[in-house]
Design an enzyme around this catalytic site. Structure first.
Site, PDB file in Angstrom:
ATOM      1  N   HIS A 315       0.835  -1.201   0.000  1.00 33.87           N
ATOM      2  CA  HIS A 315       0.000   0.000   0.000  1.00 33.87           C
ATOM      3  C   HIS A 315       0.873   1.256   0.000  1.00 33.87           C
ATOM      4  O   HIS A 315       0.704   2.154  -0.837  1.00 33.87           O
ATOM      5  CB  HIS A 315      -0.915  -0.010   1.234  1.00 33.87           C
ATOM      6  CG  HIS A 315      -1.750   1.220   1.402  1.00 33.87           C
ATOM      7  ND1 HIS A 315      -3.092   1.252   1.107  1.00 33.87           N
ATOM      8  CD2 HIS A 315      -1.443   2.481   1.844  1.00 33.87           C
ATOM      9  CE1 HIS A 315      -3.573   2.466   1.344  1.00 33.87           C
ATOM     10  NE2 HIS A 315      -2.578   3.226   1.799  1.00 33.87           N
ATOM     11  N   GLU A 316       1.812   1.322   0.933  1.00 36.01           N
ATOM     12  CA  GLU A 316       2.665   2.498   1.042  1.00 36.01           C
ATOM     13  C   GLU A 316       3.584   2.632  -0.181  1.00 36.01           C
ATOM     14  O   GLU A 316       3.902   3.741  -0.614  1.00 36.01           O
ATOM     15  CB  GLU A 316       3.495   2.447   2.324  1.00 36.01           C
ATOM     16  CG  GLU A 316       2.664   2.429   3.608  1.00 36.01           C
ATOM     17  CD  GLU A 316       1.728   3.629   3.727  1.00 36.01           C
ATOM     18  OE1 GLU A 316       2.032   4.692   3.145  1.00 36.01           O
ATOM     19  OE2 GLU A 316       0.680   3.502   4.392  1.00 36.01           O
ATOM     20  N   HIS A 319       1.920   4.546  -2.865  1.00 29.85           N
ATOM     21  CA  HIS A 319       2.084   5.991  -2.713  1.00 29.85           C
ATOM     22  C   HIS A 319       3.442   6.434  -3.247  1.00 29.85           C
ATOM     23  O   HIS A 319       3.564   7.454  -3.925  1.00 29.85           O
ATOM     24  CB  HIS A 319       1.977   6.378  -1.235  1.00 29.85           C
ATOM     25  CG  HIS A 319       0.584   6.389  -0.700  1.00 29.85           C
ATOM     26  ND1 HIS A 319      -0.439   7.100  -1.291  1.00 29.85           N
ATOM     27  CD2 HIS A 319       0.038   5.800   0.406  1.00 29.85           C
ATOM     28  CE1 HIS A 319      -1.551   6.937  -0.590  1.00 29.85           C
ATOM     29  NE2 HIS A 319      -1.288   6.161   0.437  1.00 29.85           N
ATOM     30  N   GLU A 344      -5.726   8.013  -2.557  1.00 32.19           N
ATOM     31  CA  GLU A 344      -5.512   6.661  -2.038  1.00 32.19           C
ATOM     32  C   GLU A 344      -5.722   5.569  -3.082  1.00 32.19           C
ATOM     33  O   GLU A 344      -5.574   4.387  -2.770  1.00 32.19           O
ATOM     34  CB  GLU A 344      -6.441   6.401  -0.845  1.00 32.19           C
ATOM     35  CG  GLU A 344      -6.136   7.233   0.398  1.00 32.19           C
ATOM     36  CD  GLU A 344      -4.815   6.842   1.053  1.00 32.19           C
ATOM     37  OE1 GLU A 344      -4.396   5.685   0.919  1.00 32.19           O
ATOM     38  OE2 GLU A 344      -4.207   7.708   1.711  1.00 32.19           O
TER      39      GLU A 344
END
Length: 530
Positions: A315-316, A319, A344
């Site tokens: 997930h990170e 980003h 997101e």
């Protein structure tokens, strides 16, 4: 804040926005958003009102800091006697205490449970004693009481500023209609899952008339998942040593984008901790920091991640890629500098890679034998994830409804946040509200998002559609990577989000509603069988 009250800057931005010789669409978009930022800062207000806006921003910053500090200084605790009521594998987590009176002058040993969120989660998942779970749940959801007043002040300050940043949704009414639609959609299946858990509890306890309580959820769902899929979290973690998970990021980057990704040494004094890893992605040569708090190795040769930590890492990293692969004309639009309800989406999309066996088999290997993770184990993990997916989604909708109700619309002066949250829980979840609790007083997301938590749900829906239409057929192909990079990631916030998403997936990812935009729910419904 003070640049936003500068009339010389404002007039210059106005001039650029109206200049027909500014040919770049991105340049015009940058000028437009700079003007909106300045106007939202109160450039047109009289001097006294402009000063008030500035003071409110300062007040909000102080209130947010006070809210966070109260969570840390008031975690709550409960004392449990005897020590045998706590599972043995949790004994090392808690402080031993000793009762004053006991048989044969031997003081009875117990434990003081500090009910901060991480510890509370372990107690609720692993403790068979229902009374201990109840005590811990009520205490953990009744602390940071001082934040009731802090939250009221924060709501008042944000309403006085009366501003919502420009997002796809465009208005609180559009957001609320989306959340209510999702709540209605998920309720029947969430109620079914609730009944399954309740029936399981009755079977296990032998108490036919006993109801299902909020402190029962983690304990019985954990037991049901383990029973249905024979899952052991330590076995799963054995296939995810940290160095192999980093290898997984390399696989994704090289397969999708043709970029190299390798570890480079840290210069003396460059890091704050020896566990910090420095990686280089080429191209491009930029710096993005991922700050992740993963499980330590506890003396083992390699730290092994729980799968939810692997999901967090991906997930990170989503980003990070959004920033690293960005190619915008203006820094104002670079990477994750996009409207809130799109920010997101890439990170949620890359979570999907952490669940797909075609991806996992490329890097997930047993820490000692080197065995590739078995496909049957991954299927069990996927099955366990889906078991109570409707309840999990319902919880996120509930969180977003709290945020939107408190910060997206003006509350009646007669309503306090405790009663508002209690009513929302009764209306939009399958679970009862426990009187005296005020869970929202340590929900930090209320500070960061302020009527923007719904963006997680937007992202979940958008990512489900992108995965289905662009990635699912061949998630690691260069064709997939080219589409993601050229049509989404490289543009940051430089293009209109509706144009970006439609260009990437074609029609069917968005719906236009009352002057705003909401995600299409079809792919998420298909994924969850709603």
């Amino acid at each position: 804040m003070y640049l936003n009250t500068n009339h010389i800057l404002y007039n210059a931005v106005m001039k650029v926005e109206k200049d027909p010789n500014v040919l770049s669409k991105e340049a015009k978009r940058a000028a437009h958003y700079l003007r909106v930022d300045v106007e939202n800062g109160g450039i047109h207000l009289a001097a006294d009102k402009l000063d008030r806006v500035g003071q409110l921003h300062i007040d909000i910053a102080h209130l947010c800091r006070e809210f966070s500090e109260n969570i840390i200084t008031d975690p709550g605790s409960v004392d449990i006697f005897p020590a045998s009521r706590i599972p043995n594998h949790l004994h090392h987590v808690f402080k031993p205490i000793y009762g004053s009176g006991s048989r044969d002058n031997i003081k009875e040993k117990g434990f003081r449970i500090t009910t901060e969120p991480g510890t509370l989660s372990s107690v609720l998942q692993w403790t068979s004693d229902a009374e201990v779970r109840k005590m811990a749940y009520i205490q953990g959801n009744s602390v940071a009481h001082a934040n009731c007043a802090v939250l009221d002040k924060l709501i008042a300050a944000r309403h006085e500023i009366a501003q919502l940043r420009p997002n796809m949704a465009s208005s609180p009414e559009v957001v609320m209609s989306f959340l209510l639609e999702m709540s209605k959609m998920v309720r029947p299946k969430a109620d079914e899952e609730f009944k399954v858990i309740r029936d399981f509890k009755k079977k296990k306890t032998g108490q036919i008339c006993e109801d299902l309580e909020p402190w029962d959820e983690a304990y019985f769902t954990g037991m049901m998942k383990s029973s249905a899929y024979n899952l052991d979290s330590s076995v799963v973690a054995s296939y995810f040593p940290l160095h192999q998970c980093i290898e997984g990021l390399k696989v994704v980057v090289e397969s999708l984008f043709g970029a190299t990704f390798h570890r480079i040494p840290l210069a003396p004094g460059e890091s704050w901790h020896p566990d910090v890893l420095k990686m280089s992605l080429h191209p491009p040569e930029e710096v993005v920091a991922l700050v992740c708090n993963f499980s330590g190795s506890r003396g083992k040769s390699y730290a092994r991640l729980n799968h939810w930590e692997v999901e967090t890492l991906f997930h990170e990293f989503g980003h990070a890629l959004h920033s690293l692969l960005s190619r915008t004309e203006y820094q104002h639009f670079s990477g994750t500098r996009v409207v809130l309800d799109l920010a997101e989406t890439p990170s949620n999309l890359f979570e999907c890679y952490a669940w797909d066996y075609r991806v996992l088999r490329k890097f997930s290997r047993h820490y000692s034998t080197g065995e590739v993770i078995p496909e049957k184990l991954v299927e069990s993990m996927q099955g366990a994830k889906k078991m109570f997916a409707a309840i999990d989604l319902q919880r996120q909708i509930f969180y977003a409804l709290i945020d939107q109700t408190l910060f997206g619309e003006q509350l009646s002066s007669q309503r306090d946040t405790i009663s508002v949250v209690a009513d929302l829980k009764r209306q939009h979840t399958s679970w009862k509200h426990v009187e005296g609790t005020h869970w929202q007083t340590r929900f930090n997301h209320l500070l960061n998002y302020g009527a923007g938590y719904y963006s997680y749900l937007y992202a979940k829906c958008l990512a489900a559609t992108i995965w289905k239409k662009v990635c699912e057929e061949d998630p690691l192909s260069s064709t997939t990577g080219t589409a993601l990079r050229m049509k989404l990631l490289q543009h940051g916030g430089a293009k209109d989000p509706a144009d970006l998403l439609t260009d990437l997936t074609g029609d069917g990812i968005l719906q236009f509603r009352d002057g705003g935009i909401v995600p299409d729910l079809t792919s998420l419904c298909d994924e969850m069988k709603l």
